[in-house]
Design a protein around this motif. Structure first.
Motif, PDB file in Angstrom:
ATOM      1  N   ALA A  41       0.855  -1.193   0.000  1.00  6.86           N
ATOM      2  CA  ALA A  41       0.000   0.000   0.000  1.00  6.86           C
ATOM      3  C   ALA A  41       0.887   1.238   0.000  1.00  6.86           C
ATOM      4  CB  ALA A  41      -0.905  -0.001   1.218  1.00  6.86           C
ATOM      5  N   TYR A  42       0.531   2.218  -0.820  1.00  7.42           N
ATOM      6  CA  TYR A  42       1.307   3.453  -0.929  1.00  7.42           C
ATOM      7  C   TYR A  42       0.349   4.635  -0.972  1.00  7.42           C
ATOM      8  CZ  TYR A  42       4.139   7.132  -3.028  1.00  7.42           C
ATOM      9  OH  TYR A  42       4.771   8.329  -3.279  1.00  7.42           O
ATOM     10  N   TRP A  43       0.568   5.590  -0.082  1.00  4.96           N
ATOM     11  CA  TRP A  43      -0.275   6.780   0.002  1.00  4.96           C
ATOM     12  C   TRP A  43       0.553   8.033  -0.225  1.00  4.96           C
ATOM     13  CZ3 TRP A  43      -5.350   6.160   0.134  1.00  4.96           C
ATOM     14  CH2 TRP A  43      -5.860   4.940   0.601  1.00  4.96           C
ATOM     15  N   THR A  44       0.082   8.901  -1.087  1.00  6.83           N
ATOM     16  CA  THR A  44       0.647  10.232  -1.280  1.00  6.83           C
ATOM     17  C   THR A  44      -0.460  11.119  -1.817  1.00  6.83           C
ATOM     18  OG1 THR A  44       2.507  11.507  -2.188  1.00  6.83           O
ATOM     19  CG2 THR A  44       1.475   9.911  -3.661  1.00  6.83           C
ATOM     20  N   THR A  45      -0.278  12.405  -1.689  1.00  9.53           N
ATOM     21  CA  THR A  45      -1.249  13.363  -2.229  1.00  9.53           C
ATOM     22  C   THR A  45      -0.621  14.011  -3.455  1.00  9.53           C
ATOM     23  OG1 THR A  45      -2.214  13.710  -0.054  1.00  9.53           O
ATOM     24  CG2 THR A  45      -2.591  15.436  -1.703  1.00  9.53           C
ATOM     25  N   HIS A  46      -1.390  14.063  -4.534  1.00 12.02           N
ATOM     26  CA  HIS A  46      -0.871  14.594  -5.796  1.00 12.02           C
ATOM     27  C   HIS A  46      -1.093  16.095  -5.947  1.00 12.02           C
ATOM     28  CE1 HIS A  46       0.016  10.536  -7.085  1.00 12.02           C
ATOM     29  NE2 HIS A  46      -1.173  10.196  -6.644  1.00 12.02           N
ATOM     30  N   HIS A  47      -2.197  16.608  -5.400  1.00 16.39           N
ATOM     31  CA  HIS A  47      -2.500  18.045  -5.507  1.00 16.39           C
ATOM     32  C   HIS A  47      -3.013  18.555  -4.180  1.00 16.39           C
ATOM     33  CE1 HIS A  47      -1.982  17.739  -9.810  1.00 16.39           C
ATOM     34  NE2 HIS A  47      -2.812  16.711  -9.810  1.00 16.39           N
ATOM     35  N   PRO A  48      -2.269  19.317  -3.419  1.00 16.72           N
ATOM     36  CA  PRO A  48      -0.875  19.692  -3.670  1.00 16.72           C
ATOM     37  C   PRO A  48       0.035  18.508  -3.369  1.00 16.72           C
ATOM     38  CG  PRO A  48      -1.582  20.596  -1.576  1.00 16.72           C
ATOM     39  CD  PRO A  48      -2.788  19.923  -2.187  1.00 16.72           C
ATOM     40  N   ARG A  49       1.126  18.431  -4.085  1.00 18.45           N
ATOM     41  CA  ARG A  49       2.044  17.295  -4.004  1.00 18.45           C
ATOM     42  C   ARG A  49       2.728  17.229  -2.642  1.00 18.45           C
ATOM     43  NH1 ARG A  49       4.324  13.598  -7.304  1.00 18.45           N
ATOM     44  NH2 ARG A  49       6.557  13.214  -7.189  1.00 18.45           N
ATOM     45  N   GLY A  50       2.723  16.044  -2.043  1.00 19.16           N
ATOM     46  CA  GLY A  50       3.393  15.825  -0.766  1.00 19.16           C
ATOM     47  C   GLY A  50       2.514  15.059   0.198  1.00 19.16           C
ATOM     48  N   LEU A  51       3.000  14.927   1.402  1.00 18.75           N
ATOM     49  CA  LEU A  51       2.315  14.170   2.443  1.00 18.75           C
ATOM     50  C   LEU A  51       1.257  15.044   3.112  1.00 18.75           C
ATOM     51  CD1 LEU A  51       2.609  11.322   3.633  1.00 18.75           C
ATOM     52  CD2 LEU A  51       4.104  12.297   5.357  1.00 18.75           C
ATOM     53  N   THR A  52       0.052  14.475   3.304  1.00 18.35           N
ATOM     54  CA  THR A  52      -1.034  15.203   3.964  1.00 18.35           C
ATOM     55  C   THR A  52      -1.711  14.309   4.997  1.00 18.35           C
ATOM     56  OG1 THR A  52      -2.801  14.516   2.450  1.00 18.35           O
ATOM     57  CG2 THR A  52      -1.519  16.489   1.820  1.00 18.35           C
ATOM     58  N   ASP A  53      -2.628  14.910   5.732  1.00 17.38           N
ATOM     59  CA  ASP A  53      -3.405  14.152   6.710  1.00 17.38           C
ATOM     60  C   ASP A  53      -4.298  13.112   6.028  1.00 17.38           C
ATOM     61  OD1 ASP A  53      -4.748  16.403   5.681  1.00 17.38           O
ATOM     62  OD2 ASP A  53      -6.143  16.421   7.362  1.00 17.38           O
ATOM     63  N   LYS A  54      -4.643  13.308   4.757  1.00 19.00           N
ATOM     64  CA  LYS A  54      -5.401  12.284   4.023  1.00 19.00           C
ATOM     65  C   LYS A  54      -4.586  10.991   3.959  1.00 19.00           C
ATOM     66  CE  LYS A  54      -7.894  15.306   0.823  1.00 19.00           C
ATOM     67  NZ  LYS A  54      -8.100  15.580  -0.605  1.00 19.00           N
ATOM     68  N   ASP A  55      -3.290  11.138   3.715  1.00 16.25           N
ATOM     69  CA  ASP A  55      -2.414   9.964   3.614  1.00 16.25           C
ATOM     70  C   ASP A  55      -2.292   9.252   4.954  1.00 16.25           C
ATOM     71  OD1 ASP A  55      -1.821  10.645   0.884  1.00 16.25           O
ATOM     72  OD2 ASP A  55      -0.474  12.173   1.677  1.00 16.25           O
ATOM     73  N   THR A  56      -2.061  10.015   6.011  1.00 18.49           N
ATOM     74  CA  THR A  56      -1.870   9.386   7.322  1.00 18.49           C
ATOM     75  C   THR A  56      -3.164   8.765   7.839  1.00 18.49           C
ATOM     76  OG1 THR A  56      -2.142  11.506   8.473  1.00 18.49           O
ATOM     77  CG2 THR A  56       0.119  10.813   7.956  1.00 18.49           C
ATOM     78  N   SER A  57      -4.300   9.411   7.593  1.00 12.97           N
ATOM     79  CA  SER A  57      -5.552   8.827   8.081  1.00 12.97           C
ATOM     80  C   SER A  57      -5.899   7.555   7.310  1.00 12.97           C
ATOM     81  CB  SER A  57      -6.699   9.834   8.047  1.00 12.97           C
ATOM     82  OG  SER A  57      -7.043  10.161   6.743  1.00 12.97           O
ATOM     83  N   MET A  58      -5.629   7.520   6.006  1.00  9.05           N
ATOM     84  CA  MET A  58      -5.892   6.297   5.245  1.00  9.05           C
ATOM     85  C   MET A  58      -4.904   5.190   5.607  1.00  9.05           C
ATOM     86  SD  MET A  58      -8.717   6.531   3.667  1.00  9.05           S
ATOM     87  CE  MET A  58      -8.569   5.011   2.730  1.00  9.05           C
ATOM     88  N   ALA A  59      -3.674   5.549   5.926  1.00  7.13           N
ATOM     89  CA  ALA A  59      -2.706   4.542   6.385  1.00  7.13           C
ATOM     90  C   ALA A  59      -3.168   3.940   7.711  1.00  7.13           C
ATOM     91  CB  ALA A  59      -1.322   5.162   6.513  1.00  7.13           C
ATOM     92  N   GLN A  60      -3.686   4.769   8.600  1.00  9.39           N
ATOM     93  CA  GLN A  60      -4.223   4.260   9.870  1.00  9.39           C
ATOM     94  C   GLN A  60      -5.397   3.328   9.605  1.00  9.39           C
ATOM     95  OE1 GLN A  60      -5.005   8.045  11.714  1.00  9.39           O
ATOM     96  NE2 GLN A  60      -2.982   8.149  12.661  1.00  9.39           N
TER      97      GLN A  60
END
Length: 121
Positions: free
Chosen positions: A78-97
């Motif tokens: 599983a790989y999470w990143t945000t494309h717009h705006p590019r970089g790590l966001t709380d969307k990524d960390t919450s979905m990883a959790q």
């Protein structure tokens, strides 16, 4: 610092850092570009791996945030990143959790405990 994650514009790193640290202590790692997080989950069967992906896909659709996932016989990357705006966001960390919680429900196992694809399979 090269090992520092690249947070997306508009993200407060100090607010996101505690969840990122918790994820990293649970096996998540930054990708090579430091803009996303990744983890491999292991399951006893291909069916359980696919079931895990289906649970994540359902939540992803609800949250409108989608992972890159690779399914193998007994594992899922599983790989999470945000494309717009590019970089790590709380969307990524919450979905990883959410991935960690879903993996427990589906029946995650330690690496090497899953069934292997046999000859002719």
């Amino acid at each position: 610092m090269a090992s520092e994650p690249q947070f997306a514009d508009g993200i407060d790193p100090e607010r996101l850092r505690p969840s990122l640290n918790a994820l990293q202590s649970n096996g998540w790692t930054l990708d090579e570009d430091k803009i996303g997080i990744k983890k491999t989950f292991y399951f006893k069967s291909y069916f359980k791996a696919v079931s895990f992906v289906n649970v994540i896909a359902s939540q992803s659709a609800t949250k409108k945030h989608h992972a890159t996932m690779t399914i193998r016989f007994g594992s899922v990357d599983a790989y999470w990143t945000t494309h717009h705006p590019r970089g790590l966001t709380d969307k990524d960390t919450s979905m990883a959790q959410f991935c960690d919680q879903a993996a427990e429900l589906v029946g995650v196992v330690e690496q090497g405990q899953g069934l292997k694809c046999g000859p002719g399979a």
